[in-house]
Design an enzyme around this catalytic site. Structure first.
Site, PDB file in Angstrom:
ATOM      1  N   LYS A  59      -4.079   0.549 -18.083  1.00  0.00           N
ATOM      2  CA  LYS A  59      -3.673   1.812 -17.548  1.00  0.00           C
ATOM      3  C   LYS A  59      -3.366   1.514 -15.972  1.00  0.00           C
ATOM      4  O   LYS A  59      -2.497   2.391 -15.179  1.00  0.00           O
ATOM      5  CB  LYS A  59      -5.009   2.916 -17.419  1.00  0.00           C
ATOM      6  CG  LYS A  59      -5.381   3.442 -18.574  1.00  0.00           C
ATOM      7  CD  LYS A  59      -6.210   4.422 -18.412  1.00  0.00           C
ATOM      8  CE  LYS A  59      -6.662   5.547 -19.622  1.00  0.00           C
ATOM      9  NZ  LYS A  59      -7.818   6.032 -19.442  1.00  0.00           N
ATOM     10  N   ILE A  74       2.283  -7.793  -4.489  1.00  0.00           N
ATOM     11  CA  ILE A  74       2.073  -7.306  -3.125  1.00  0.00           C
ATOM     12  C   ILE A  74       0.722  -7.582  -2.759  1.00  0.00           C
ATOM     13  O   ILE A  74       0.215  -7.196  -1.902  1.00  0.00           O
ATOM     14  CB  ILE A  74       2.507  -5.815  -2.910  1.00  0.00           C
ATOM     15  CG1 ILE A  74       1.585  -4.881  -3.794  1.00  0.00           C
ATOM     16  CG2 ILE A  74       3.779  -5.562  -3.250  1.00  0.00           C
ATOM     17  CD1 ILE A  74       1.773  -3.483  -3.309  1.00  0.00           C
ATOM     18  N   GLY A  75       0.100  -8.709  -3.465  1.00  0.00           N
ATOM     19  CA  GLY A  75      -1.319  -9.120  -3.300  1.00  0.00           C
ATOM     20  C   GLY A  75      -2.354  -8.607  -4.127  1.00  0.00           C
ATOM     21  O   GLY A  75      -3.289  -8.905  -4.228  1.00  0.00           O
ATOM     22  N   THR A  76      -1.736  -8.107  -5.418  1.00  0.00           N
ATOM     23  CA  THR A  76      -2.444  -7.338  -6.342  1.00  0.00           C
ATOM     24  C   THR A  76      -3.004  -8.365  -7.575  1.00  0.00           C
ATOM     25  O   THR A  76      -3.837  -8.107  -8.146  1.00  0.00           O
ATOM     26  CB  THR A  76      -1.718  -6.257  -7.293  1.00  0.00           C
ATOM     27  OG1 THR A  76      -0.255  -7.041  -7.782  1.00  0.00           O
ATOM     28  CG2 THR A  76      -1.222  -5.201  -6.382  1.00  0.00           C
ATOM     29  N   PHE A 126       0.716  -1.354   0.079  1.00  0.00           N
ATOM     30  CA  PHE A 126       0.181  -0.024   0.092  1.00  0.00           C
ATOM     31  C   PHE A 126       0.924   1.243   0.207  1.00  0.00           C
ATOM     32  O   PHE A 126       0.452   2.318   0.235  1.00  0.00           O
ATOM     33  CB  PHE A 126      -0.888  -0.075   1.296  1.00  0.00           C
ATOM     34  CG  PHE A 126      -1.842  -1.242   1.257  1.00  0.00           C
ATOM     35  CD1 PHE A 126      -2.765  -1.700   0.394  1.00  0.00           C
ATOM     36  CD2 PHE A 126      -1.542  -2.114   2.431  1.00  0.00           C
ATOM     37  CE1 PHE A 126      -3.445  -2.601   0.441  1.00  0.00           C
ATOM     38  CE2 PHE A 126      -2.266  -3.160   2.384  1.00  0.00           C
ATOM     39  CZ  PHE A 126      -3.286  -3.590   1.273  1.00  0.00           C
ATOM     40  N   GLY A 138      -4.466  -0.102  -9.318  1.00  0.00           N
ATOM     41  CA  GLY A 138      -4.172  -0.398  -7.767  1.00  0.00           C
ATOM     42  C   GLY A 138      -4.701   0.722  -6.906  1.00  0.00           C
ATOM     43  O   GLY A 138      -5.098   0.332  -5.660  1.00  0.00           O
ATOM     44  N   GLU A 139      -4.724   1.923  -7.258  1.00  0.00           N
ATOM     45  CA  GLU A 139      -5.013   3.082  -6.421  1.00  0.00           C
ATOM     46  C   GLU A 139      -6.540   3.547  -6.526  1.00  0.00           C
ATOM     47  O   GLU A 139      -7.143   4.051  -5.628  1.00  0.00           O
ATOM     48  CB  GLU A 139      -4.109   3.986  -6.157  1.00  0.00           C
ATOM     49  CG  GLU A 139      -2.772   3.363  -6.596  1.00  0.00           C
ATOM     50  CD  GLU A 139      -1.569   3.862  -5.944  1.00  0.00           C
ATOM     51  OE1 GLU A 139      -1.566   4.652  -5.141  1.00  0.00           O
ATOM     52  OE2 GLU A 139      -0.383   3.753  -6.904  1.00  0.00           O
ATOM     53  N   ASN A 143      -7.016  -9.142 -15.685  1.00  0.00           N
ATOM     54  CA  ASN A 143      -7.665 -10.389 -15.199  1.00  0.00           C
ATOM     55  C   ASN A 143      -8.895  -9.930 -14.264  1.00  0.00           C
ATOM     56  O   ASN A 143      -8.465  -9.385 -13.286  1.00  0.00           O
ATOM     57  CB  ASN A 143      -6.524 -10.926 -14.195  1.00  0.00           C
ATOM     58  CG  ASN A 143      -7.119 -12.165 -13.467  1.00  0.00           C
ATOM     59  OD1 ASN A 143      -8.326 -12.465 -13.629  1.00  0.00           O
ATOM     60  ND2 ASN A 143      -6.472 -12.737 -12.628  1.00  0.00           N
TER      61      ASN A 143
HETATM   62 MO1  MOS Z   1       1.164   3.105  -3.951  1.00  0.00          MO
HETATM   63  S1  MOS Z   1       0.746   4.414  -2.447  1.00  0.00           S
HETATM   64  O1  MOS Z   1       2.335   3.930  -5.055  1.00  0.00           O
HETATM   65  O2  MOS Z   1       1.905   1.699  -3.388  1.00  0.00           O
END
Ligand code: MOS
Length: 745
Positions: free
Chosen positions: A665, A470-472, A245, A668-669, A596
């Site tokens: 694109k 990282i779990g993504t 994160f 993640g965030e 995915n």
């Molecule tokens: Mo993200 S806050 O760039 O791991």
């Protein structure tokens, strides 16, 4: 020798749901994390943190501790190896001097690492660390964050501190509708399931670090610079990572482990405790944001100002760039944004999921909702009327901007058309019900990466890339990308990640990981396929192709590149207890090609759930007297848990990035962006009370209800304007009566 593979399938695997390729290993415990991998002769380090908020170390009483069972050494500023901090790292920034452990006797905040006790076992190290007496000379400290702090100054960070277009005051004066409001967000912490852990050892003249991080290449670079080593003399591995994160860059645990391994010449492991993470893992700064909007009667913006103040430590400047979101979302004739920081005697904050956008979107998207009420406009319609045709500050074209499609699809699925805009009118027993919406955006970039793809004689392929999952679900996504590029089924592709020896690669950060790595894999796989087409046989050692996307990424056309989204929330508010419950959420995103759907949905929903947590629960409280946290653990720091989380749906519209070879694109965030605003806007719709300070705690709901009832205000332009609510209080806007109704409930 076997025959070169012929394509077994032309089917696209990208875009179809696949469970995680390492899922079985993870659920059976076969997957080993950084703190679990056995090493012969392993010693254990335990960090000792300062108990004062500012001052000097007078003495470290090591002698009695060195006599304790199993203790091997105590490192502090008297005897620790010297490290270099005068450099610029891979991400273009100087290191946070917090990582330069034990270099001086200054204590800049409570929880500052002052010593490392190393022992044969973790228990012995902990026992000795807790027995270690450190004497301090205390000095007065200031940990009290407030937006109007006299020492706050404009600060750049990753973007210019200030943007300034047009005459704000005259545009505001000429506007038919004006909104001026202050919003606050608290200090928030990212505590991934897996604590930070590193094992360092010297192996034949090479430094070998097994770690939990968001980028092996990144950590190699920093450790090499700090310890004055060649890049090739450092290897970092992180095969499995239990969440990051933004917190899992280079931090004190790796440096402590390397120092101790160097001094003792044996492997040393350092693991942070959950409580230590609250001081050492970074966090999201609190923010105070002021938004001023001026619009004509049709809701078209003529003036926009978004100012944000965050905090940083006295040793390092980190900026939470909350005002940046306004530079992308909305244009106006006068458009002013500024990010400021104040240095306090606290740990350095860091990146935390959607840095800038998460708190910034709470303020800006709440303000848009308030403006919509003042204009008597539907909040979606207000946003669509203000869709810019180019970057409001950059002036650059958008690579794509499908926000309208997100709102249209979201409104259809959420049932927005049936919404009665009046606040405080829907009741179900003791609950007041409301719905809210907000827009989301997050940058869509790419980082240079290298990948190695090998065709094996048995018809399988191995991809090697220093990616971090990282779990993504990155490992699985990359498997699908590689399978499509090689025109084989995913079962014939093995993706190996998390090893810096695979060559330099970008980080799992900034929503850029999967995109950056997929690009490199695609490039290598394409070339490998051409090579295979020319050769009938694969030799026993296989055929290997290496790619490097540095040039390709650098040649990306100058455009505004972002993902977008529309967030929807329905809440129920019990105004007698102050409880807010989210009943359902929907997010519709335009976030590039989805590799995915299974793991992408997991990313988006995870972000949205964090938005619930941000809106209603999370708040790290600092005791001004001691300078430390109150309840620095997951008992005291409240995060959303299962009972808080209703049905959360995430979906997407077709939005392939035209300049990306796979169309990615990044997801993640963006899931957290706008989520808290959608919930706060729904709370307003339910109760008629505007909450400008997160989290929307029960006491705030109760207090605001009482205040609102005492001074109901009329609906319409001009009502309830102003930053008068201030911190810890809320003012009412909108139709009169809801607050009274709330109080009567
Ligand atoms: Mo993200 S806050 O760039 O791991």
């Amino acid at each position: 020798m076997t025959t070169a593979t012929t394509p077994t399938t032309a089917k696209s695997h990208v875009g179809t749901a696949h469970t995680r390729v390492e899922g079985r290993d993870k659920v059976t415990g076969a997957a080993r994390y950084a703190g679990e991998i056995p090493f012969a002769e392993l010693a254990h380090g335990w960090l000792v943190l300062s108990t004062v908020a500012r001052g000097r170390i007078r003495s470290v009483e090591s002698e009695p501790v060195l006599a304790m069972p199993g203790v091997l050494t105590v490192l502090d500023h008297h005897n620790a190896p010297r490290v270099e901090t005068d450099y610029v790292g891979m991400l273009g920034v100087r290191p946070d001097p917090t990582c330069a452990l034990f270099q001086h006797d200054r204590v800049p905040h409570r929880g500052w690492p002052v010593a490392l006790v190393v022992a044969e076992t973790s228990e012995q190290a902990r026992e000795a660390a807790e027995a270690l007496v450190v004497h301090y000379e205390e000095e007065p400290h200031d940990v009290a964050f407030r937006g109007e702090h006299p020492d706050a100054y404009p600060a750049d960070g990753f973007m210019p501190a200030v943007t300034d277009k047009g005459d704000l005051e005259s545009e505001l004066a000429a506007s038919a509708v004006v909104l001026d409001a202050e919003y606050t967000t608290p200090e928030e912490h990212h505590n991934p399931m897996e604590p930070h852990a590193a094992t360092a050892r010297w192996d034949g003249g090479r430094l070998d670090v097994v770690d939990s991080n968001q980028g092996a290449t990144w950590v190699v670079g920093e450790l090499a610079k700090m310890f004055s080593l060649d890049l090739g003399a450092v290897r970092v591995r992180s095969e499995h990572v239990g969440g990051g994160f933004g917190s899992k860059g280079v931090r004190v645990h790796q440096v402590a482990a390397v120092m101790a391994a160097t001094v003792l010449q044996r492997p040393v492991r350092v693991v942070l405790t959950r409580r230590q993470m609250f001081s050492l893992a970074g966090y999201r700064s609190p923010t105070t944001q002021r938004v001023r909007l001026g619009a004509d009667a049709d809701g078209r913006l003529h003036a926009l100002e978004h100012h944000s103040t965050s905090l940083t430590s006295t040793v390092h400047e980190f900026v939470e760039p909350s005002a940046g979101v306004a530079r992308v979302m909305y244009d106006a004739d006068a458009h002013h944004t500024a990010n400021r920081v104040v240095r306090l005697d606290v740990p350095t904050p860091t990146w935390m999921r959607a840095p800038g956008e998460a708190p910034g979107s709470f303020a800006l998207e709440s303000a848009l909702d308030e403006l919509a009420v003042k204009c008597g406009l539907d909040p979606i319609e207000l946003r669509l009327r203000n869709e810019p045709d180019k970057g409001p500050v950059s002036g650059l074209p958008f690579s794509s901007r499908n926000l309208r499609a997100c709102f249209e699809e979201g409104a259809r699925r959420f049932g927005w058309a049936d919404r009665d805009p009046r606040p405080g009118t829907r009741r179900e027993g003791r609950w007041l019900l409301g719905t809210g919406t907000a827009a989301a955006s997050f940058g869509a970039g790419a980082l240079p990466s290298t990948a190695v793809v090998t065709a094996q004689a048995d018809g399988t392929f191995t991809v090697r890339i220093a990616a971090a999952d990282i779990g993504t679900g990155a490992r699985t996504a990359l498997t699908l990308v590689a399978a499509d590029a090689l025109q084989v089924t995913p079962e014939r592709v093995r993706v190996r990640i998390g090893d810096s020896d695979f060559g330099p690669a970008g980080i799992a950060g900034g929503s850029m990981g999967t995109r950056s790595w997929a690009w490199a894999i695609l490039m290598a796989a394409d070339e490998l396929r051409e090579r295979l087409a020319l050769s009938a046989d694969i030799p026993p050692e296989g055929i290997t192709v290496r790619s490097d996307t540095t040039a390709a990424v650098g040649a990306l056309a100058q455009k505004e590149r972002h993902s977008f989204g529309a967030q929807f929330a329905e809440v129920a508010v019990d105004v007698t207890t102050g409880e807010v419950r989210v009943r359902r959420m929907l997010g519709v995103f335009a976030a590039g090609r989805i590799v995915n759907p299974l793991t992408a949905r997991n990313q988006l929903v995870g972000g949205m759930i964090w938005g619930i947590s941000m809106a209603l629960h999370e708040e790290a409280v600092r005791d001004h007297a001691s300078g430390g946290h109150v309840g620095a653990d997951l008992a005291g720091y409240h995060v959303a848990t299962h009972a808080d989380v209703p049905v959360v749906e995430a979906d997407w519209v077709d939005d392939p990035d035209p300049d990306d070879p796979v169309g990615i694109k990044g997801v993640g965030e963006i899931g957290i962006v706008g989520a808290a605003a959608a919930i706060a806007n729904a709370v307003w719709h339910a109760t008629g009370v505007r909450h400008r300070n997160l989290p929307i705690r029960p006491d705030r709901v109760l207090l605001a209800g009482a205040q609102d009832g005492a001074a109901p205000q009329a609906a319409g332009a001009g009502a309830g304007a102003g930053a008068g609510g201030g911190r810890g209080a809320s003012t009412a806007t909108g139709a009169g009566g809801p607050g009274t109704g709330a109080r009567d409930a």
